[in-house]
Design a protein around this motif. Structure first.
Motif, PDB file in Angstrom:
ATOM      1  N   VAL A  78       0.509   7.516  10.138  1.00 24.74           N
ATOM      2  CA  VAL A  78      -0.927   7.055   9.207  1.00 24.74           C
ATOM      3  C   VAL A  78      -0.872   7.615   7.695  1.00 24.74           C
ATOM      4  N   SER A  79      -1.143   6.748   6.888  1.00 33.53           N
ATOM      5  CA  SER A  79      -0.818   7.127   5.250  1.00 33.53           C
ATOM      6  C   SER A  79      -1.927   8.007   4.938  1.00 33.53           C
ATOM      7  N   LYS A  80      -1.531   8.974   4.102  1.00 35.08           N
ATOM      8  CA  LYS A  80      -2.406   9.981   3.682  1.00 35.08           C
ATOM      9  C   LYS A  80      -3.200   9.372   2.427  1.00 35.08           C
ATOM     10  N   GLN A  81      -2.830   8.165   1.876  1.00 32.70           N
ATOM     11  CA  GLN A  81      -3.737   7.580   0.883  1.00 32.70           C
ATOM     12  C   GLN A  81      -3.471   6.147   1.134  1.00 32.70           C
ATOM     13  N   ILE A  82      -4.509   5.253   1.536  1.00 30.43           N
ATOM     14  CA  ILE A  82      -4.153   3.853   1.625  1.00 30.43           C
ATOM     15  C   ILE A  82      -3.817   3.280   0.033  1.00 30.43           C
ATOM     16  N   SER A  83      -2.851   2.500   0.124  1.00 28.57           N
ATOM     17  CA  SER A  83      -2.336   1.729  -0.994  1.00 28.57           C
ATOM     18  C   SER A  83      -2.343   0.401  -0.995  1.00 28.57           C
ATOM     19  N   SER A  84      -2.761  -0.050  -2.063  1.00 33.29           N
ATOM     20  CA  SER A  84      -2.577  -1.711  -2.017  1.00 33.29           C
ATOM     21  C   SER A  84      -1.182  -2.265  -2.235  1.00 33.29           C
ATOM     22  N   PRO A  85      -0.846  -3.400  -1.754  1.00 29.77           N
ATOM     23  CA  PRO A  85       0.533  -4.125  -1.919  1.00 29.77           C
ATOM     24  C   PRO A  85       0.469  -4.489  -3.349  1.00 29.77           C
ATOM     25  N   PHE A  86      -0.537  -4.461  -4.178  1.00 29.65           N
ATOM     26  CA  PHE A  86      -0.417  -4.923  -5.534  1.00 29.65           C
ATOM     27  C   PHE A  86      -0.872  -3.700  -6.508  1.00 29.65           C
ATOM     28  N   ALA A  87      -0.532  -2.623  -6.110  1.00 29.03           N
ATOM     29  CA  ALA A  87      -0.916  -1.471  -6.859  1.00 29.03           C
ATOM     30  C   ALA A  87       0.024  -1.295  -8.052  1.00 29.03           C
TER      31      ALA A  87
ATOM     32  N   VAL B  51       2.456  -3.263  13.667  1.00 30.21           N
ATOM     33  CA  VAL B  51       2.841  -2.257  13.012  1.00 30.21           C
ATOM     34  C   VAL B  51       3.497  -2.663  11.507  1.00 30.21           C
ATOM     35  N   ARG B  52       4.003  -3.665  11.420  1.00 31.37           N
ATOM     36  CA  ARG B  52       4.429  -4.285  10.252  1.00 31.37           C
ATOM     37  C   ARG B  52       3.115  -4.741   9.315  1.00 31.37           C
ATOM     38  N   GLY B  53       2.166  -5.305   9.962  1.00 30.62           N
ATOM     39  CA  GLY B  53       0.937  -5.739   9.250  1.00 30.62           C
ATOM     40  C   GLY B  53       0.216  -4.265   8.593  1.00 30.62           C
ATOM     41  N   LEU B  54       0.190  -3.327   9.461  1.00 31.35           N
ATOM     42  CA  LEU B  54      -0.392  -1.872   8.873  1.00 31.35           C
ATOM     43  C   LEU B  54       0.587  -1.461   7.739  1.00 31.35           C
ATOM     44  N   VAL B  55       1.758  -1.642   8.151  1.00 31.95           N
ATOM     45  CA  VAL B  55       2.712  -1.121   6.818  1.00 31.95           C
ATOM     46  C   VAL B  55       2.395  -1.938   5.433  1.00 31.95           C
ATOM     47  N   THR B  56       2.357  -3.349   5.653  1.00 29.93           N
ATOM     48  CA  THR B  56       2.188  -4.145   4.578  1.00 29.93           C
ATOM     49  C   THR B  56       0.740  -3.829   4.000  1.00 29.93           C
ATOM     50  N   LEU B  57      -0.282  -3.574   4.412  1.00 27.12           N
ATOM     51  CA  LEU B  57      -1.334  -3.140   4.104  1.00 27.12           C
ATOM     52  C   LEU B  57      -1.551  -1.599   3.620  1.00 27.12           C
ATOM     53  N   GLY B  58      -0.301  -0.996   3.691  1.00 33.81           N
ATOM     54  CA  GLY B  58      -0.348   0.435   3.111  1.00 33.81           C
ATOM     55  C   GLY B  58      -1.147   1.350   4.000  1.00 33.81           C
ATOM     56  N   LEU B  59      -1.492   1.137   5.287  1.00 36.90           N
ATOM     57  CA  LEU B  59      -2.246   1.866   6.137  1.00 36.90           C
ATOM     58  C   LEU B  59      -1.225   2.983   7.046  1.00 36.90           C
ATOM     59  N   VAL B  60      -0.202   2.483   7.095  1.00 38.20           N
ATOM     60  CA  VAL B  60       0.981   3.031   7.819  1.00 38.20           C
ATOM     61  C   VAL B  60       2.204   3.097   7.038  1.00 38.20           C
ATOM     62  N   THR B  61       3.037   4.128   7.230  1.00 38.38           N
ATOM     63  CA  THR B  61       4.264   4.255   6.460  1.00 38.38           C
ATOM     64  C   THR B  61       5.442   4.519   7.756  1.00 38.38           C
ATOM     65  N   ASN B  62       6.898   3.921   7.684  1.00 37.62           N
ATOM     66  CA  ASN B  62       7.423   4.393   8.801  1.00 37.62           C
ATOM     67  C   ASN B  62       8.227   5.376   7.951  1.00 37.62           C
ATOM     68  N   ARG B  63       8.584   6.497   8.820  1.00 36.64           N
ATOM     69  CA  ARG B  63       9.518   7.600   8.414  1.00 36.64           C
ATOM     70  C   ARG B  63      10.783   7.555   9.345  1.00 36.64           C
ATOM     71  N   GLN B  64      12.153   7.441   8.754  1.00 37.59           N
ATOM     72  CA  GLN B  64      13.101   7.656   9.624  1.00 37.59           C
ATOM     73  C   GLN B  64      13.125   8.914  10.288  1.00 37.59           C
ATOM     74  N   GLY B  65      13.463   8.659  11.657  1.00 39.90           N
ATOM     75  CA  GLY B  65      13.525   9.714  12.620  1.00 39.90           C
ATOM     76  C   GLY B  65      12.176  10.504  12.968  1.00 39.90           C
ATOM     77  N   VAL B  66      10.965   9.694  12.614  1.00 43.01           N
ATOM     78  CA  VAL B  66       9.599  10.223  13.096  1.00 43.01           C
ATOM     79  C   VAL B  66       9.042   9.144  13.552  1.00 43.01           C
ATOM     80  N   GLY B  67       9.046   7.816  12.788  1.00 42.16           N
ATOM     81  CA  GLY B  67       8.208   6.676  13.234  1.00 42.16           C
ATOM     82  C   GLY B  67       7.045   6.246  12.541  1.00 42.16           C
ATOM     83  N   ALA B  68       6.083   5.656  12.925  1.00 42.89           N
ATOM     84  CA  ALA B  68       5.052   5.150  12.240  1.00 42.89           C
ATOM     85  C   ALA B  68       4.001   6.370  11.968  1.00 42.89           C
TER      86      ALA B  68
END
Length: 210
Positions: free
Chosen positions: A46-55, A27-44
């Motif tokens: 799936v991102s609505k828009q894939i973002s680059s770590p270098f954006a 899951v940490r890897g998915l977050v790093t790649l911008g595929l997943v975001t962690n939301r407090q109280g919700v969990g992991a």
């Protein structure tokens, strides 16, 4: 789908027959790649828009403003990632991977011979090595880095007359090492190639050094 929550850690552990630490690392890897975001109280989620770590690089600095230091920093990252990819490719490449590598090498060679800018072919060659490493996270990370400075790289390709032939020669050394299954030689050939690019950037603007 984008916006949907991933299954709980327990369900993921059961689905993939792995431990909690493995799930959390994935899951940490998915977050790093911008595929997943962690939301407090919700969990992991799936991102609505894939973002680059270098954006942030693209947002804050345009190509003309991108200084040599930033380019060299990116090459440091590429060296760390791509030397490992070349090493893995030498150990793991399939016959199909090797055929794709040869194809992309010939494509670069053809464009150079024709005197054309060959950024796309160059990127595909590096992408083929990353794919042959058979590590999807490593491959995705390399792909994200390679495309960051396309315009500046193309400018250097046009203005540095020795660079194209040098790239062809260095690509061939990498390819040959991978074909021989020589992981150490593949790693060193890639390191030499990335460092050669760094020297071109450092000397850019000085015709005698290009």
């Amino acid at each position: 789908k984008p916006g949907e929550r991933l299954p709980s850690e327990r369900l993921l552990m059961e689905a993939f027959s792995v431990g909690r630490s493995t799930v959390r690392e994935a899951v940490r890897g998915l977050v790093t790649l911008g595929l997943v975001t962690n939301r407090q109280g919700v969990g992991a989620v799936v991102s609505k828009q894939i973002s680059s770590p270098f954006a942030s690089i693209r947002r804050s600095v345009d190509v003309e403003q991108l200084n040599r230091r930033a380019l060299l920093d990116l090459l440091d990252v590429r060296e760390a990632l791509e030397t490992k990819a070349a090493e893995f490719a030498a150990r793991r490449a399939t016959a199909e991977d090797l055929a794709e590598l040869r194809l992309q090498h010939k494509a670069v060679e053809s464009e150079v011979r024709a005197g054309r800018v060959y950024f796309q072919q160059n990127a595909l060659f590096h992408k083929a090595i990353a794919t042959a490493a058979h590590n999807p996270v490593l491959a995705e990370s390399i792909n994200l880095v390679v495309v960051q400075v396309r315009e500046y790289r193309e400018k250097i390709m046009r203005e540095s007359p020795l660079m194209p032939q040098r790239d062809v020669k260095e690509h061939l050394a990498i390819l040959s090492a991978i074909e021989r299954r020589d992981a150490d030689a593949a790693r060193e050939a890639m390191a030499s190639h990335i460092r050669s690019s760094a020297r071109v950037i450092e000397s850019h603007g000085d015709p005698e050094r290009n």
